[in-house]
Scaffold this motif. Sequence first.
Motif, PDB file in Angstrom:
ATOM      1  N   GLU A 464       0.842  -1.196   0.000  1.00 41.63           N
ATOM      2  CA  GLU A 464       0.000   0.000   0.000  1.00 41.63           C
ATOM      3  C   GLU A 464       0.877   1.245   0.000  1.00 41.63           C
ATOM      4  O   GLU A 464       1.910   1.288   0.674  1.00 41.63           O
ATOM      5  CB  GLU A 464      -0.895   0.017   1.244  1.00 41.63           C
ATOM      6  CG  GLU A 464      -1.908  -1.103   1.290  1.00 41.63           C
ATOM      7  CD  GLU A 464      -2.759  -1.075   2.556  1.00 41.63           C
ATOM      8  OE1 GLU A 464      -3.773  -1.772   2.595  1.00 41.63           O
ATOM      9  OE2 GLU A 464      -2.378  -0.337   3.502  1.00 41.63           O
ATOM     10  N   GLN A 673      -7.327  -1.555  -9.484  1.00 42.09           N
ATOM     11  CA  GLN A 673      -7.209  -0.207  -8.917  1.00 42.09           C
ATOM     12  C   GLN A 673      -7.329   0.879  -9.982  1.00 42.09           C
ATOM     13  O   GLN A 673      -7.671   2.016  -9.668  1.00 42.09           O
ATOM     14  CB  GLN A 673      -5.908  -0.073  -8.138  1.00 42.09           C
ATOM     15  CG  GLN A 673      -4.642  -0.042  -8.956  1.00 42.09           C
ATOM     16  CD  GLN A 673      -3.402   0.135  -8.083  1.00 42.09           C
ATOM     17  OE1 GLN A 673      -3.489   0.518  -6.903  1.00 42.09           O
ATOM     18  NE2 GLN A 673      -2.233  -0.136  -8.634  1.00 42.09           N
ATOM     19  N   SER A 677     -10.067   2.598  -7.774  1.00 40.24           N
ATOM     20  CA  SER A 677      -9.381   3.305  -6.695  1.00 40.24           C
ATOM     21  C   SER A 677     -10.315   4.358  -6.121  1.00 40.24           C
ATOM     22  O   SER A 677     -11.383   4.638  -6.664  1.00 40.24           O
ATOM     23  CB  SER A 677      -8.091   3.944  -7.211  1.00 40.24           C
ATOM     24  OG  SER A 677      -8.381   4.890  -8.210  1.00 40.24           O
ATOM     25  N   MET A 686     -11.924   0.300  -3.940  1.00 38.31           N
ATOM     26  CA  MET A 686     -11.076  -0.669  -3.255  1.00 38.31           C
ATOM     27  C   MET A 686     -10.575  -0.141  -1.921  1.00 38.31           C
ATOM     28  O   MET A 686     -10.444  -0.906  -0.962  1.00 38.31           O
ATOM     29  CB  MET A 686      -9.889  -1.038  -4.150  1.00 38.31           C
ATOM     30  CG  MET A 686     -10.237  -1.918  -5.330  1.00 38.31           C
ATOM     31  SD  MET A 686      -8.830  -2.193  -6.439  1.00 38.31           S
ATOM     32  CE  MET A 686      -7.681  -3.056  -5.352  1.00 38.31           C
ATOM     33  N   ARG A 704      -2.753   4.045  -3.611  1.00 40.31           N
ATOM     34  CA  ARG A 704      -2.510   3.084  -4.689  1.00 40.31           C
ATOM     35  C   ARG A 704      -1.756   1.879  -4.120  1.00 40.31           C
ATOM     36  O   ARG A 704      -1.208   1.944  -3.013  1.00 40.31           O
ATOM     37  CB  ARG A 704      -1.672   3.724  -5.805  1.00 40.31           C
ATOM     38  CG  ARG A 704      -0.274   4.096  -5.360  1.00 40.31           C
ATOM     39  CD  ARG A 704       0.514   4.826  -6.428  1.00 40.31           C
ATOM     40  NE  ARG A 704      -0.042   6.132  -6.688  1.00 40.31           N
ATOM     41  CZ  ARG A 704       0.227   7.219  -5.957  1.00 40.31           C
ATOM     42  NH1 ARG A 704       1.002   7.125  -4.879  1.00 40.31           N
ATOM     43  NH2 ARG A 704      -0.293   8.375  -6.257  1.00 40.31           N
TER      44      ARG A 704
END
Length: 762
Positions: A464, A673, A677, A686, A704
């Motif tokens: 992450e 993503q 995202s 997400m 992201r």
Amino acid sequence: MLRNLLLFVLIQTVLGQSTVFAATVLRWCVSTDAEKAKCENFQNILKSTTIKNADINKVIPGFSCVVGFDTFECMKMIQDGNADMMALDTGQGYFAGRYHNMQPIVAEKYAATAGDDGMNYYSVAVVRRNSIYGSGAGTGTQLGNGLLGSNACFPGIGTAAGWLYPISVMLQNGDIKVTECNAVVKAVTDFFHNMCLPGALTSFYNPFGNNPTEICQLCKGTSGTKCSTKDPSAGYDGAFRCLQNGDGDVAFLRHDTLIHLTNNASSEFVLLCPNGGTRDIQDYKNCNYGSIPANTIMTSALQDVKTRAAYKQFLLQASEWFGVGKPYVSLFNMFSSDAWLGYGGQRNLLFTDTTQELVDVGDRDTYYKWVDAKFYDNVEKLNQCPLNYAKWCVISGGEKSKCENMMMAFGAKDLKPKLDCVLGKSADHCMQLIADGDADMMTLDSGDVYLAGEKYGLKPIAAEDYGNMEASFYVVAAAWKRNPTMTLFNLKDKRACMAGMGRGDGWIVPVSIFIETEQFVPQYCSIFENIGQLFIRTCIPGALDSEYNPNQYPISLCEGCAAGGYKKCQRNQIEQYYGATGAFRCLVENGGDVAFVRHLTVRDNTDARNHAIWARNRRSDDYELMCKDGTRKPIDEWRTCHLGKLPSNAVVTGKHKSEEDVNIYWQLLNYGQQFFSSDTEGDFHMFDSGTWYNDLMFTDDTVRLIRVPDSRNTFSSYLGRDFIVQAERLQKFTCVAVGSAPKTSLIPVYLITVISIIRIFV
């Protein structure tokens, strides 16, 4: 934006039924100068004196033309209510229906031949007769059609006859090899040499902007139109010109395009059959990649029933007036592009030139009803992936619910492999499931990454990132500003909120600070008792779980937690105070005097940034950070007032997973993503957990996911030596051996007491 709606009124008269439309505007979306010219000519004809004298204006509503950059923008304009209608290739119609909520209302009908009714066409591959491909010299069993390394001309990505059918057959036959899921364009590029594949640079087909340049090498457009659906080499006629001009070795076309453009008499070109043989262009029924349902004219499914009925009636009536051999075809030839070839040479303007008439789609009025089983079979082949499923392990009901939503969202975008959700009893149980091959992935805090690697051999594959592109964060100690005298050096008899037992942010770093600042000196298996003696009450979710604390004592470690009954102090989101955000909530709701959280936690949950009830009306300036030098600072000065820097949460998988498997998992997450995202539109994100839970599957602060490089794909290289030392130091005080099943204390409590007494007298 207000939409112009066409009102449908059915009027009964004594002479019978007649249909009358209100004079509102039907907006047809075009994307090329030639289409715009033909559309505007149609618009002018509808206003002409001849048409008015024929009283046709009572049936045909107002008509106008709107311009989109390309076919895909026109779909988006119709979805958004900025246009009303367009004609689409069957393959692109599937895309429009699935992703832009469009539906067919009428279909094109072509000249009927023996054995068919004119409601379909065939996908064919065309080569020059005198080429190595046409002569048969290039064919062979190993290379299928013998096209490996050839130059290919495609009408457009997503087109049925020009992409979907031939490529799916070549994939099924093993001619084109798939090594990366959700990236069929790259696989096709590896097979062919240079191509013109219009539309392959659109965001949907090129989400990372890294499709190979070979896909546009043969296209003839300028910088603004090159490789778009308005490129001169786009469309079936454009793909044929690409072949005819000698740029390509093969063109993938509709059978009737070739016959129409060569007047059914060319001996220069032949069809290349799926089995490697060749046939004359008239023998398309015995040499094709499949029969495809006719193209359709589509509108937004959000239009009301009466409006769609009005559009349909207009199109059917227009076909009766301006179609082949109809009364007003001399004024406007609806199914011909000859009059507008001077605008760039494109054909199939507004409609396919080989269309004879338009027909009602009847009850097949959705894209999935219009296409047939073979079409869906080809879609599946086009989206094939070496792995069928990617199983994500979750540890709570909230995570399971989000995982199922993510599964549906990924499925809606046809992302492969298919996501599946596995519910584990705990993080440790999920680690075991992944190690045993019963699950594939999960996201873990740095402390759990250590446990997963040391105990189960799991490895990080994605990290992450919280906005700094470093995949890291700082641990801070947050406190109420109203308690200015409290520092890290006088925590005795205070109340603490900690993110979770064994976590890097909620256990390893804070407890290391307690030891470093000599709040206590742990001995043997005394760490839990030490914490209980330091704080009068804490919330450390999981602190009484036997796998972390075999003696499950003292109970004060969980007294500060908020959940009731069996939920209290569980090491997952069922406990409201679990995780960094949960620890801050514990502080906010006066469950503690200090909260050990992440550097972004306070800012992200105050000043109306978090809409959850508990976070409403919380001011960031009510809190301060406590520094390791005994001072206190504002919450945004975490760079100089923190307890330590840690690697971010990581997605882990089993050590037995191959490099190919890891690449496939990463591509699934990476494509996911791009679509989902937190800064994208839509109902699913997400990196968001809603208002009831925090940090489901991923940390809510995540911006992201970043691929973990090979140099850091072990737990030790990912975490770093400093963190490993801290984790190992605390492990010896918990008396739970990493790498083995949970067990009772290595030294019973009563022996600790005896040893302490003996020490007094020695």
